[in-house]
Design an enzyme around this catalytic site. Structure first.
Site, PDB file in Angstrom:
ATOM      1  N   HIS A 250       0.637  -0.571  -2.344  1.00  0.00           N
ATOM      2  CA  HIS A 250       0.965   0.792  -2.775  1.00  0.00           C
ATOM      3  C   HIS A 250       2.364   0.871  -3.387  1.00  0.00           C
ATOM      4  O   HIS A 250       3.237   0.048  -3.106  1.00  0.00           O
ATOM      5  CB  HIS A 250       0.872   1.761  -1.591  1.00  0.00           C
TER       6      HIS A 250
ATOM      7  N   GLU B 289      -1.927  -0.534   7.083  1.00  0.00           N
ATOM      8  CA  GLU B 289      -0.763  -1.372   7.321  1.00  0.00           C
ATOM      9  C   GLU B 289      -0.749  -1.846   8.772  1.00  0.00           C
ATOM     10  O   GLU B 289      -1.398  -1.256   9.647  1.00  0.00           O
ATOM     11  CB  GLU B 289       0.503  -0.565   6.994  1.00  0.00           C
TER      12      GLU B 289
END
EC number: 5.4.2.11
Length: 206
Positions: free
Chosen positions: A10, A88
């Site tokens: 990202h 994550e």
């Protein structure tokens, strides 16, 4: 037809900018992060890529990055699967803390071990090994079958979840993968052989 897998971390998030442990917390992208995601889409467009399906995590910074890429490619409505398996690494008690504050609380050596060891988790969190234990099976059972059907697949996710994929795809040791940094918004293009091994790898840097 090609068996193509594209991995993208990202764009820069608000907490990346503030040097905070993020993990499963959900800050948005910075202006730079939005620009990085759009630029990733532009580079993929210049490379002539179109996707058949996209995968992203349950966290907005990855989802927005994914959408920016698809918008730039003229594929805004492409089927996109969101799953926390691609989230994550969970930093547990470190989540939301400034990295300098964490060092002051637990000591620089201990925080370094939590950040840069393969199998030592922070309190209440995951190690990189733990992260891989959810990411890699999800890839094998859900994502890889699309690639092996000669589709082109986008995965927009996070530094550590993608690191575990790269470790497995590239056949790296824990020591090797821990030394690798993944820049935000930089596409990594894998072409796979029919037996799922890697035929080629290309990093689309700016």
């Amino acid at each position: 037809m090609s068996r193509t897998l594209v991995l993208v971390r990202h764009g820069q998030s608000e907490w990346n900018l503030k040097n905070l442990f993020t993990g499963w917390r959900d800050p948005g992208l910075t202006e730079q992060g939005h620009a990085e995601a759009k630029a990733a889409g532009q580079r993929l467009k210049a490379a002539g890529l179109k996707f058949d399906i996209a995968y992203t995590s349950a966290l907005s910074r990855a989802q927005v990055t994914c959408q920016h890429i698809l918008d730039e490619l003229g594929q805004p409505g492409l089927e996109t699967i969101r799953d926390q398996a691609l989230n994550e690494r969970d930093y547990g008690d470190l989540s939301g803390l400034n990295k300098d504050d964490a060092r002051a609380k637990w000591g620089e050596e201990q925080v370094h071990i939590w950040r840069r060891s393969y199998d030592v988790p922070p309190p209440g969190g995951e190690s990189l090994k733990d992260t891989g234990a959810r990411v890699w099976p999800y890839y094998l059972h859900t994502i890889q079958p699309h690639v092996l059907r000669e589709e082109t697949v986008l995965v927009a996710a996070h530094g550590n979840s993608l690191r575990t994929l790269i470790m497995a795809l590239d056949g790296l040791t824990p020591e090797q993968i821990l030394k690798q940094e993944l820049n935000t918004g930089v596409p990594i293009i894998y072409r796979l052989n029919a037996d799922s091994t890697v035929a080629s790898k290309e990093i689309l840097s700016a």
